[in-house]
Enzyme design. Structure first.
Site, PDB file in Angstrom:
ATOM      1  N   TYR A  51     -33.498  46.331 -62.862  1.00 26.55           N
ATOM      2  CA  TYR A  51     -33.431  47.344 -63.763  1.00 26.55           C
ATOM      3  C   TYR A  51     -34.378  48.453 -63.337  1.00 26.55           C
ATOM      4  CZ  TYR A  51     -33.337  48.721 -68.769  1.00 26.55           C
ATOM      5  OH  TYR A  51     -33.124  49.440 -69.996  1.00 26.55           O
TER       6      TYR A  51
ATOM      7  N   ARG B 151     -47.966  52.515 -80.228  1.00 28.30           N
ATOM      8  CA  ARG B 151     -49.326  53.394 -80.156  1.00 28.30           C
ATOM      9  C   ARG B 151     -49.833  53.460 -81.672  1.00 28.30           C
ATOM     10  NH1 ARG B 151     -46.506  57.432 -77.150  1.00 28.30           N
ATOM     11  NH2 ARG B 151     -46.461  56.814 -75.096  1.00 28.30           N
TER      12      ARG B 151
ATOM     13  N   GLU C  17     -22.765  57.448 -76.406  1.00 26.72           N
ATOM     14  CA  GLU C  17     -23.006  56.297 -75.358  1.00 26.72           C
ATOM     15  C   GLU C  17     -22.505  54.992 -75.955  1.00 26.72           C
ATOM     16  OE1 GLU C  17     -26.505  57.222 -72.722  1.00 26.72           O
ATOM     17  OE2 GLU C  17     -26.986  55.128 -72.611  1.00 26.72           O
TER      18      GLU C  17
ATOM     19  N   ARG D 109     -26.642  55.829 -78.790  1.00 27.76           N
ATOM     20  CA  ARG D 109     -27.179  57.161 -78.728  1.00 27.76           C
ATOM     21  C   ARG D 109     -26.426  58.341 -78.508  1.00 27.76           C
ATOM     22  NH1 ARG D 109     -31.147  55.429 -73.752  1.00 27.76           N
ATOM     23  NH2 ARG D 109     -29.741  54.996 -72.269  1.00 27.76           N
TER      24      ARG D 109
ATOM     25  N   ASP E 155     -35.877  52.074 -62.488  1.00 18.76           N
ATOM     26  CA  ASP E 155     -35.871  53.665 -62.999  1.00 18.76           C
ATOM     27  C   ASP E 155     -36.034  54.334 -61.567  1.00 18.76           C
ATOM     28  OD1 ASP E 155     -35.507  53.922 -65.823  1.00 18.76           O
ATOM     29  OD2 ASP E 155     -37.931  53.357 -65.952  1.00 18.76           O
TER      30      ASP E 155
HETATM   31  P1  FAD Z   1     -26.890  54.473 -57.882  1.00 17.19           P
HETATM   32  O1  FAD Z   1     -27.226  55.978 -58.345  1.00 17.19           O
HETATM   33  O2  FAD Z   1     -25.908  53.463 -58.601  1.00 17.19           O
HETATM   34  O3  FAD Z   1     -26.045  54.800 -56.478  1.00 17.19           O
HETATM   35  C1  FAD Z   1     -25.335  54.026 -55.735  1.00 17.19           C
HETATM   36  C2  FAD Z   1     -24.097  54.641 -55.050  1.00 17.19           C
HETATM   37  O4  FAD Z   1     -23.450  53.735 -54.413  1.00 17.19           O
HETATM   38  C3  FAD Z   1     -22.978  55.201 -56.248  1.00 17.19           C
HETATM   39  O5  FAD Z   1     -22.818  56.380 -56.000  1.00 17.19           O
HETATM   40  C4  FAD Z   1     -21.629  54.181 -55.971  1.00 17.19           C
HETATM   41  O6  FAD Z   1     -20.770  54.852 -56.104  1.00 17.19           O
HETATM   42  C5  FAD Z   1     -21.915  53.941 -54.699  1.00 17.19           C
HETATM   43  N1  FAD Z   1     -21.369  52.681 -53.976  1.00 17.19           N
HETATM   44  C6  FAD Z   1     -21.492  51.696 -54.743  1.00 17.19           C
HETATM   45  N2  FAD Z   1     -20.735  50.628 -53.883  1.00 17.19           N
HETATM   46  C7  FAD Z   1     -19.912  51.465 -53.015  1.00 17.19           C
HETATM   47  C8  FAD Z   1     -19.088  51.166 -52.105  1.00 17.19           C
HETATM   48  N3  FAD Z   1     -18.565  49.859 -51.692  1.00 17.19           N
HETATM   49  N4  FAD Z   1     -18.689  51.993 -51.116  1.00 17.19           N
HETATM   50  C9  FAD Z   1     -19.052  53.327 -51.362  1.00 17.19           C
HETATM   51  N5  FAD Z   1     -19.955  53.698 -52.247  1.00 17.19           N
HETATM   52  C10 FAD Z   1     -20.404  52.656 -53.021  1.00 17.19           C
HETATM   53  N6  FAD Z   1     -33.902  56.363 -64.516  1.00 17.19           N
HETATM   54  C11 FAD Z   1     -34.969  56.937 -64.798  1.00 17.19           C
HETATM   55  O7  FAD Z   1     -36.037  57.235 -64.257  1.00 17.19           O
HETATM   56  N7  FAD Z   1     -34.998  57.730 -66.161  1.00 17.19           N
HETATM   57  C12 FAD Z   1     -33.942  57.496 -67.038  1.00 17.19           C
HETATM   58  O8  FAD Z   1     -34.142  58.202 -67.962  1.00 17.19           O
HETATM   59  C13 FAD Z   1     -32.902  56.795 -66.722  1.00 17.19           C
HETATM   60  N8  FAD Z   1     -31.884  56.923 -67.319  1.00 17.19           N
HETATM   61  C14 FAD Z   1     -30.766  55.722 -66.836  1.00 17.19           C
HETATM   62  C15 FAD Z   1     -29.611  55.765 -68.033  1.00 17.19           C
HETATM   63  C16 FAD Z   1     -28.623  55.039 -67.683  1.00 17.19           C
HETATM   64  C17 FAD Z   1     -27.605  54.744 -68.542  1.00 17.19           C
HETATM   65  C18 FAD Z   1     -28.644  54.274 -66.303  1.00 17.19           C
HETATM   66  C19 FAD Z   1     -27.364  53.371 -65.917  1.00 17.19           C
HETATM   67  C20 FAD Z   1     -29.641  54.610 -65.619  1.00 17.19           C
HETATM   68  C21 FAD Z   1     -30.636  55.113 -65.924  1.00 17.19           C
HETATM   69  N9  FAD Z   1     -31.850  55.351 -65.054  1.00 17.19           N
HETATM   70  C22 FAD Z   1     -32.922  55.955 -65.427  1.00 17.19           C
HETATM   71  C23 FAD Z   1     -31.861  54.670 -63.591  1.00 17.19           C
HETATM   72  C24 FAD Z   1     -31.515  55.316 -62.391  1.00 17.19           C
HETATM   73  O9  FAD Z   1     -29.917  55.839 -62.670  1.00 17.19           O
HETATM   74  C25 FAD Z   1     -31.522  54.590 -61.162  1.00 17.19           C
HETATM   75  O10 FAD Z   1     -32.772  54.222 -61.158  1.00 17.19           O
HETATM   76  C26 FAD Z   1     -31.175  55.589 -59.894  1.00 17.19           C
HETATM   77  O11 FAD Z   1     -29.986  56.318 -59.985  1.00 17.19           O
HETATM   78  C27 FAD Z   1     -30.495  54.325 -59.082  1.00 17.19           C
HETATM   79  O12 FAD Z   1     -30.265  54.963 -57.511  1.00 17.19           O
HETATM   80  P2  FAD Z   1     -29.466  54.034 -56.596  1.00 17.19           P
HETATM   81  O13 FAD Z   1     -29.388  54.915 -55.544  1.00 17.19           O
HETATM   82  O14 FAD Z   1     -30.150  52.869 -56.547  1.00 17.19           O
HETATM   83  O15 FAD Z   1     -28.045  53.631 -57.422  1.00 17.19           O
HETATM   84  N1  UDP Z   2     -34.603  49.773 -77.789  1.00 23.04           N
HETATM   85  C1  UDP Z   2     -34.592  49.465 -79.248  1.00 23.04           C
HETATM   86  N2  UDP Z   2     -34.394  50.495 -79.931  1.00 23.04           N
HETATM   87  C2  UDP Z   2     -34.392  51.752 -79.633  1.00 23.04           C
HETATM   88  C3  UDP Z   2     -34.666  52.114 -78.185  1.00 23.04           C
HETATM   89  C4  UDP Z   2     -34.708  50.921 -77.348  1.00 23.04           C
HETATM   90  O1  UDP Z   2     -34.608  48.052 -79.574  1.00 23.04           O
HETATM   91  O2  UDP Z   2     -34.089  52.662 -80.189  1.00 23.04           O
HETATM   92  C5  UDP Z   2     -34.505  48.377 -76.949  1.00 23.04           C
HETATM   93  C6  UDP Z   2     -33.453  48.013 -76.440  1.00 23.04           C
HETATM   94  O3  UDP Z   2     -33.722  46.618 -76.249  1.00 23.04           O
HETATM   95  C7  UDP Z   2     -33.441  48.584 -75.131  1.00 23.04           C
HETATM   96  C8  UDP Z   2     -34.770  48.591 -74.629  1.00 23.04           C
HETATM   97  O4  UDP Z   2     -35.604  48.730 -75.875  1.00 23.04           O
HETATM   98  O5  UDP Z   2     -32.382  47.966 -74.122  1.00 23.04           O
HETATM   99  C9  UDP Z   2     -35.174  49.555 -73.662  1.00 23.04           C
HETATM  100  O6  UDP Z   2     -34.967  50.738 -74.117  1.00 23.04           O
HETATM  101  P1  UDP Z   2     -34.853  52.151 -73.002  1.00 23.04           P
HETATM  102  O7  UDP Z   2     -34.915  53.318 -74.027  1.00 23.04           O
HETATM  103  O8  UDP Z   2     -35.970  52.049 -72.067  1.00 23.04           O
HETATM  104  O9  UDP Z   2     -33.477  51.801 -72.289  1.00 23.04           O
HETATM  105  P2  UDP Z   2     -32.678  52.780 -71.290  1.00 23.04           P
HETATM  106  O10 UDP Z   2     -33.104  54.044 -71.496  1.00 23.04           O
HETATM  107  O11 UDP Z   2     -32.736  52.221 -69.981  1.00 23.04           O
HETATM  108  O12 UDP Z   2     -31.095  52.255 -71.794  1.00 23.04           O
END
Ligand code: FAD
Ligand code: UDP
Length: 370
Positions: A348, A176, A300, A280, A350
């Site tokens: 991937y 931005r 993390e 982070r 959210d």
């Molecule tokens: P999950 O939450 O993964 O749920 C799947 C469930 O199935 C789990 O509880 C698992 O234990 C269960 N399961 C899997 N296999 C089996 C099995 N064989 N038997 C029984 N149970 C099973 N989204 C955002 O909008 N904003 C964010 O800031 C954001 N940050 C994130 C940061 C990280 C580090 C990660 C990994 C994800 C992030 N997300 C974020 C994405 C968000 O977590 C997901 O979009 C959402 O939680 C996915 O929901 P889900 O139900 O698809 O999967």
């Molecule tokens: N990223 C980066 N620098 C930062 C933050 C993010 O280069 O300080 C890049 C990195 O490749 C990351 C991607 O941007 O995987 C997406 O970032 P986001 O914060 O959306 O990742 P998430 O929260 O899903 O881990």
């Protein structure tokens, strides 16, 4: 007659929404999860009276009004706006890339000066069409930002060279020419007051739940228990990896309780140099403007994923997308299994994407107009 209409594998956001909506329509559901709690990756644990995002920081954001109203019907959201700070070798920069970042880097004060600086660097790099993340990033913001704020972070996050990564990953981040540190462009944003568990607990109220139950350890018996299965686990595991194993990136979380009130003054601080092994540090209390006497932080660490580890990030490169499309073909032909969520759709996603998907699945399953 089977005991349940739906067996829902996974008590994450997708599984919980489906269960809630099916239950509302008079269907009998059993939700199972292999973990010892519901909520999947949005689960929070209370430590020192602070909601800890156990599986990584989760900030809710969406531009979809229906999705925003839907989540707000379960819990009230606060006004949290994600404004992460990047720490590169002790220097601090605002994210996402905006006028504050450009001033901190180059001392430029106007959008015109910032634009000229970026254009000069992009021109020097001479990239016509970006074919990987490195080229895409340089094309977007120039070499200085790429070197200080993107390269190290990205390479440790994904365990690969930026030249070997697809460019779409970086397109998530806004650039931005305004002094606006909001990480997202979406219309609505916030954190549930009282934490994410409130949403899931409300959704699953009155529904049968079995925790610490792995679908694959009890597959025969579980397949017989319901007319239909909603599967939110790993799709390749469902098909016994017959077309190959899909790859993920994993994470290790190191939680620490500190005897001080305010450790870093912000919920999210990214460490963008490669040499620091974590990406982070999250200070959870700032998501909810907490003023507890202690604080809890989480480092993390990105990690290689091996079968059996937690599959946090799908790696959507060509190899994996091809394998996934073969599984999807099988999945599309299933009459009594519905696949949904981040793992079963290998995307991937959210949270707002998952909610949208789940609500669409509900509409088509119950033959309602979209
Ligand atoms: P999950 O939450 O993964 O749920 C799947 C469930 O199935 C789990 O509880 C698992 O234990 C269960 N399961 C899997 N296999 C089996 C099995 N064989 N038997 C029984 N149970 C099973 N989204 C955002 O909008 N904003 C964010 O800031 C954001 N940050 C994130 C940061 C990280 C580090 C990660 C990994 C994800 C992030 N997300 C974020 C994405 C968000 O977590 C997901 O979009 C959402 O939680 C996915 O929901 P889900 O139900 O698809 O999967
Ligand atoms: N990223 C980066 N620098 C930062 C933050 C993010 O280069 O300080 C890049 C990195 O490749 C990351 C991607 O941007 O995987 C997406 O970032 P986001 O914060 O959306 O990742 P998430 O929260 O899903 O881990």
């Amino acid at each position: 007659m089977k005991k349940y209409d739906y067996l829902i594998v996974g008590a994450g956001l997708f599984g919980s929404i489906f269960a809630y909506e099916a239950n509302k329509r008079g269907k009998k559901c059993l939700v199972i999860d292999k973990r010892n709690h519901t909520g999947g990756n949005i689960y929070c644990e209370s430590i020192e009276d602070i909601n800890i995002h156990k599986y990584g920081a989760h900030i809710f954001h969406t531009s979809n009004k229906e999705v925003w109203e839907y989540v707000n019907s379960f819990v009230e959201f606060n006004r949290y706006t994600n404004c992460p700070v990047a720490n590169y070798k002790g220097e601090l920069y605002n994210l996402p890339f905006n006028m504050n970042t450009f001033y901190q880097l180059w001392k430029v004060k106007t959008p015109q000066e910032a634009m000229a600086k970026i254009q000069e660097q992009v021109k020097e790099a001479n990239i016509v069409e970006a074919s990987n993340l490195e080229e895409q990033a340089i094309k977007l913001v120039g070499k200085d930002i790429y070197e200080k704020l993107i390269k190290g972070y990205t390479e440790k996050q994904w365990g690969k060279k930026a030249t070997e990564l697809p460019s779409f990953i970086i397109k998530r981040l806004p650039v931005r020419l305004t002094f606006d540190n909001n990480y997202f462009n979406d219309k609505y944003q916030g954190i549930p007051i009282g934490g994410y568990n409130k949403i899931i607990d409300k959704m699953l109220e009155g529904i049968d739940i079995k925790l610490e139950t792995d679908f694959f350890a009890n597959r025969r018996e579980l397949e017989d228990i319901a007319d239909k299965i909603v599967f939110t686990g790993m799709i390749d595991e469902f098909y016994n990896y017959e077309f190959g194993t899909l790859e993920y990136r994993s994470l290790n979380f190191e939680h620490e309780i500190l005897n001080e009130e305010n450790y870093q003054g912000n919920a999210v601080v990214n460490y963008t140099e490669y040499e620091i092994p974590y990406t982070r540090i999250i200070e959870h209390k700032h998501f909810e403007y907490g003023n507890q006497p202690k604080t809890v932080i989480t480092k993390e660490y990105p990690a290689t994923w091996n079968k059996g580890d937690e599959p946090y990030y799908p790696i959507n490169n060509d190899r994996n997308n091809n394998i996934y499309s073969k599984y999807k073909e099988l999945a599309d032909r299933e009459k009594s299994v519905i696949f949904g969520g981040r793992l079963a759709q290998y995307k991937y996603y959210d949270m707002h994407n998952v909610i949208e998907q789940a609500l669409n699945t509900v509409k088509s399953e119950f033959k309602e107009d979209k």
